[in-house]
Design a protein around this motif. Structure first.
Motif, mmCIF file in Angstrom:
data_model
loop_
_atom_site.group_PDB
_atom_site.id
_atom_site.type_symbol
_atom_site.label_atom_id
_atom_site.label_comp_id
_atom_site.label_asym_id
_atom_site.label_seq_id
_atom_site.Cartn_x
_atom_site.Cartn_y
_atom_site.Cartn_z
ATOM 1 N N PHE A 3 0.824 -1.207 0.000
ATOM 2 C CA PHE A 3 0.000 0.000 0.000
ATOM 3 C C PHE A 3 0.858 1.257 0.000
ATOM 4 O O PHE A 3 0.595 2.201 -0.758
ATOM 5 C CB PHE A 3 -0.914 -0.007 1.230
ATOM 6 N N SER A 4 1.894 1.285 0.847
ATOM 7 C CA SER A 4 2.714 2.498 0.968
ATOM 8 C C SER A 4 3.398 2.845 -0.341
ATOM 9 O O SER A 4 3.455 4.009 -0.741
ATOM 10 C CB SER A 4 3.756 2.317 2.080
ATOM 11 N N ASN A 5 3.905 1.811 -1.055
ATOM 12 C CA ASN A 5 4.571 2.071 -2.334
ATOM 13 C C ASN A 5 3.581 2.541 -3.396
ATOM 14 O O ASN A 5 3.872 3.436 -4.186
ATOM 15 C CB ASN A 5 5.288 0.814 -2.813
ATOM 16 N N MET A 6 2.399 1.912 -3.405
ATOM 17 C CA MET A 6 1.380 2.282 -4.378
ATOM 18 C C MET A 6 0.920 3.723 -4.169
ATOM 19 O O MET A 6 0.828 4.510 -5.116
ATOM 20 C CB MET A 6 0.183 1.342 -4.260
ATOM 21 N N MET A 7 0.639 4.089 -2.901
ATOM 22 C CA MET A 7 0.172 5.437 -2.603
ATOM 23 C C MET A 7 1.271 6.468 -2.833
ATOM 24 O O MET A 7 1.017 7.578 -3.303
ATOM 25 C CB MET A 7 -0.351 5.518 -1.171
ATOM 26 N N ALA A 8 2.498 6.109 -2.497
ATOM 27 C CA ALA A 8 3.616 7.034 -2.709
ATOM 28 C C ALA A 8 3.781 7.347 -4.184
ATOM 29 O O ALA A 8 4.058 8.492 -4.574
ATOM 30 C CB ALA A 8 4.897 6.439 -2.135
ATOM 31 N N SER A 9 3.595 6.326 -5.030
ATOM 32 C CA SER A 9 3.701 6.537 -6.482
ATOM 33 C C SER A 9 2.594 7.453 -6.981
ATOM 34 O O SER A 9 2.834 8.360 -7.778
ATOM 35 C CB SER A 9 3.635 5.189 -7.195
ATOM 36 N N LEU A 10 1.378 7.241 -6.496
ATOM 37 C CA LEU A 10 0.241 8.065 -6.915
ATOM 38 C C LEU A 10 0.377 9.490 -6.409
ATOM 39 O O LEU A 10 0.088 10.448 -7.122
ATOM 40 C CB LEU A 10 -1.057 7.443 -6.408
ATOM 41 N N MET A 11 0.849 9.629 -5.168
ATOM 42 C CA MET A 11 0.930 10.954 -4.557
ATOM 43 C C MET A 11 2.117 11.770 -5.063
ATOM 44 O O MET A 11 2.197 12.966 -4.797
ATOM 45 C CB MET A 11 1.008 10.818 -3.040
ATOM 46 N N HIS A 13 2.607 12.704 -7.936
ATOM 47 C CA HIS A 13 2.073 13.664 -8.907
ATOM 48 C C HIS A 13 0.598 13.917 -8.586
ATOM 49 O O HIS A 13 -0.291 13.580 -9.380
ATOM 50 C CB HIS A 13 2.232 13.139 -10.332
ATOM 51 N N PRO A 14 0.310 14.549 -7.436
ATOM 52 C CA PRO A 14 -1.089 14.727 -7.012
ATOM 53 C C PRO A 14 -1.898 15.594 -7.951
ATOM 54 O O PRO A 14 -3.123 15.471 -8.011
ATOM 55 C CB PRO A 14 -0.948 15.387 -5.629
ATOM 56 N N GLU A 15 -1.225 16.468 -8.702
ATOM 57 C CA GLU A 15 -1.938 17.375 -9.597
ATOM 58 C C GLU A 15 -2.665 16.623 -10.713
ATOM 59 O O GLU A 15 -3.551 17.173 -11.378
ATOM 60 C CB GLU A 15 -0.968 18.396 -10.199
ATOM 61 N N LEU A 16 -2.307 15.359 -10.923
ATOM 62 C CA LEU A 16 -2.939 14.564 -11.976
ATOM 63 C C LEU A 16 -4.256 13.940 -11.532
ATOM 64 O O LEU A 16 -5.003 13.415 -12.371
ATOM 65 C CB LEU A 16 -1.984 13.455 -12.437
ATOM 66 N N LEU A 17 -4.561 14.015 -10.237
ATOM 67 C CA LEU A 17 -5.742 13.322 -9.729
ATOM 68 C C LEU A 17 -7.021 13.795 -10.404
ATOM 69 O O LEU A 17 -7.843 12.983 -10.852
ATOM 70 C CB LEU A 17 -5.847 13.505 -8.210
ATOM 71 N N LEU A 18 -7.208 15.106 -10.482
ATOM 72 C CA LEU A 18 -8.442 15.623 -11.075
ATOM 73 C C LEU A 18 -8.517 15.324 -12.569
ATOM 74 O O LEU A 18 -9.608 15.145 -13.120
ATOM 75 C CB LEU A 18 -8.582 17.122 -10.807
ATOM 76 N N LEU A 19 -7.360 15.260 -13.221
ATOM 77 C CA LEU A 19 -7.359 14.880 -14.639
ATOM 78 C C LEU A 19 -7.795 13.431 -14.799
ATOM 79 O O LEU A 19 -8.506 13.084 -15.751
ATOM 80 C CB LEU A 19 -5.969 15.089 -15.234
ATOM 81 N N ASP A 163 3.846 14.857 4.389
ATOM 82 C CA ASP A 163 4.561 15.298 3.190
ATOM 83 C C ASP A 163 3.668 16.225 2.365
ATOM 84 O O ASP A 163 2.485 15.946 2.174
ATOM 85 C CB ASP A 163 4.948 14.073 2.358
ATOM 86 N N PRO A 164 4.199 17.352 1.867
ATOM 87 C CA PRO A 164 3.380 18.294 1.096
ATOM 88 C C PRO A 164 2.648 17.657 -0.086
ATOM 89 O O PRO A 164 1.511 18.029 -0.383
ATOM 90 C CB PRO A 164 4.396 19.330 0.616
ATOM 91 N N SER A 165 3.261 16.701 -0.762
ATOM 92 C CA SER A 165 2.581 16.060 -1.888
ATOM 93 C C SER A 165 1.391 15.238 -1.409
ATOM 94 O O SER A 165 0.369 15.168 -2.091
ATOM 95 C CB SER A 165 3.552 15.174 -2.677
ATOM 96 N N TRP A 166 1.492 14.630 -0.216
ATOM 97 C CA TRP A 166 0.342 13.916 0.335
ATOM 98 C C TRP A 166 -0.784 14.884 0.642
ATOM 99 O O TRP A 166 -1.954 14.602 0.409
ATOM 100 C CB TRP A 166 0.699 13.191 1.624
ATOM 101 N N VAL A 167 -0.401 16.033 1.205
ATOM 102 C CA VAL A 167 -1.402 17.035 1.581
ATOM 103 C C VAL A 167 -2.151 17.523 0.347
ATOM 104 O O VAL A 167 -3.387 17.611 0.352
ATOM 105 C CB VAL A 167 -0.738 18.215 2.324
ATOM 106 N N VAL A 168 -1.420 17.836 -0.715
ATOM 107 C CA VAL A 168 -2.058 18.294 -1.947
ATOM 108 C C VAL A 168 -2.974 17.209 -2.497
ATOM 109 O O VAL A 168 -4.086 17.485 -2.959
ATOM 110 C CB VAL A 168 -1.003 18.709 -2.985
#
Length: 318
Positions: A3-11, A13-19, A163-168
């Motif tokens: 889970f931690s590796n999967m979420m770290a990879s997704l987070m 680039h958090p700006e891509l979530l809405l896309l 981490d700021p990327s997690w927060v975003v």
């Protein structure tokens, strides 16, 4: 993958979530549009109006461009304060859940401040200025949020040690989930109403009925409104919009109307420093509401979106 590796990879680039979520948003919009056309029970305020739809999409585009540009600077600020973090928090299911709850708590206070501080309301009013309510209303966002100070409300999470990327990522996920509460096609949802923000709760928030003004600030969890005394059930039909209508489908007019009015008032001659301060940072001004504009709402002095406490808070200058 853990889970931690999967979420770290997704987070990363958090700006891509809405896309990533955008296709789902547009599928839901199309489905709601079709459902409304077939339905005989939904009010006219649920309908899609082409000029307003174009305005909403334009507002969303301007908001995204501004967020990306402002994010370049805000990211540096977050990273600076992350260097002063109180704890080193590892990403896990528990810490991620804690972050989502903490961010939702911060969102409640950002949202409440956006209705109680005129400087912030000048940006947030864009979201409330439509007199209709459908999924595309969620696209009405302001390009002025970075200047209004939205990003400051997530700063405590960075200082704590997230981490700021997690927060975003958490912020964008919260906003993405809120898309689904902007509808009149969904009635009350039973026990879910006790804990979560739902379409019914959020319809109240968009109302200019006196009893609905400044209620239900929730992002995802309605528990904050119940804890802090800002919860209101949907009972009377909702009269959508604001008590000082913009009356425009021009995205630029919608974006800057309140900023224009605010700076015009604050630059008037003969005001004291405290009066100018109040014009910028006091709750939105109470005023006489034109009965015809308000479709029959009370015409004596009332709260302009958004005034919740009685007696009505007003500007020092008045």
């Amino acid at each position: 993958m853990e889970f931690s590796n999967m979420m770290a990879s997704l987070m990363s680039h958090p700006e891509l979530l809405l896309l990533v979520l955008a296709p789902l948003f547009f599928v839901c919009i199309a489905a709601e549009w079709w459902f409304i056309r077939q339905s005989q029970s939904l009010p006219q305020t649920a309908r899609y109006v082409l000029p307003e739809a174009a305005c909403n999409i334009g507002l969303a585009a301007m908001h995204q461009v501004t967020d990306i540009l402002a994010g370049l600077l805000i990211a540096k600020v977050y990273l600076y304060f992350f260097g002063w973090r109180l704890f080193d928090i590892e990403l896990s299911i528990a810490s991620f859940a804690a972050l989502l709850i903490a961010q939702d708590f911060c969102y409640y206070w950002f949202h409440r401040a956006s209705h109680r501080v005129r400087w912030m309301w000048a940006a947030h009013v864009v979201h409330h200025s439509s007199e209709n309510m459908n999924l595309l209303t969620a696209f009405r966002q302001s390009l002025m949020y970075p200047l209004a100070g939205m990003w400051l409300f997530w700063l405590p999470l960075v200082v704590i040690g997230f981490d700021p990327s997690w927060v975003v990522f958490a912020v964008l996920l919260n906003l993405g989930l809120q898309f689904f509460v902007h509808t009149q096609a969904v009635d009350k949802l039973g026990p879910l109403e006790w804990i979560f923000n739902t379409p019914s709760h959020h319809r109240v928030h968009h109302g200019r009925n006196p009893e609905y003004i400044d209620k239900n600030y929730a992002g995802v969890l309605i528990i904050w409104d119940k804890l802090f005394g800002t919860f209101e059930k949907e009972i009377a039909p909702v009269n959508y919009g604001i008590t000082k209508p913009v009356n425009s489908f021009n995205p630029l007019v919608v974006s800057f109307a309140e900023w224009r009015d605010m700076f015009k008032e604050v630059s008037a001659s003969g005001l004291s420093l405290s009066e100018r301060w109040a014009l910028l940072f006091a709750p939105p001004q109470a005023q006489q509401i034109n009965a015809r504009q308000m479709d029959g709402l009370q015409t004596d002095t009332q709260q302009v979106k958004h005034e919740q406490d009685k007696p009505v808070e007003d500007f020092t200058s008045q």
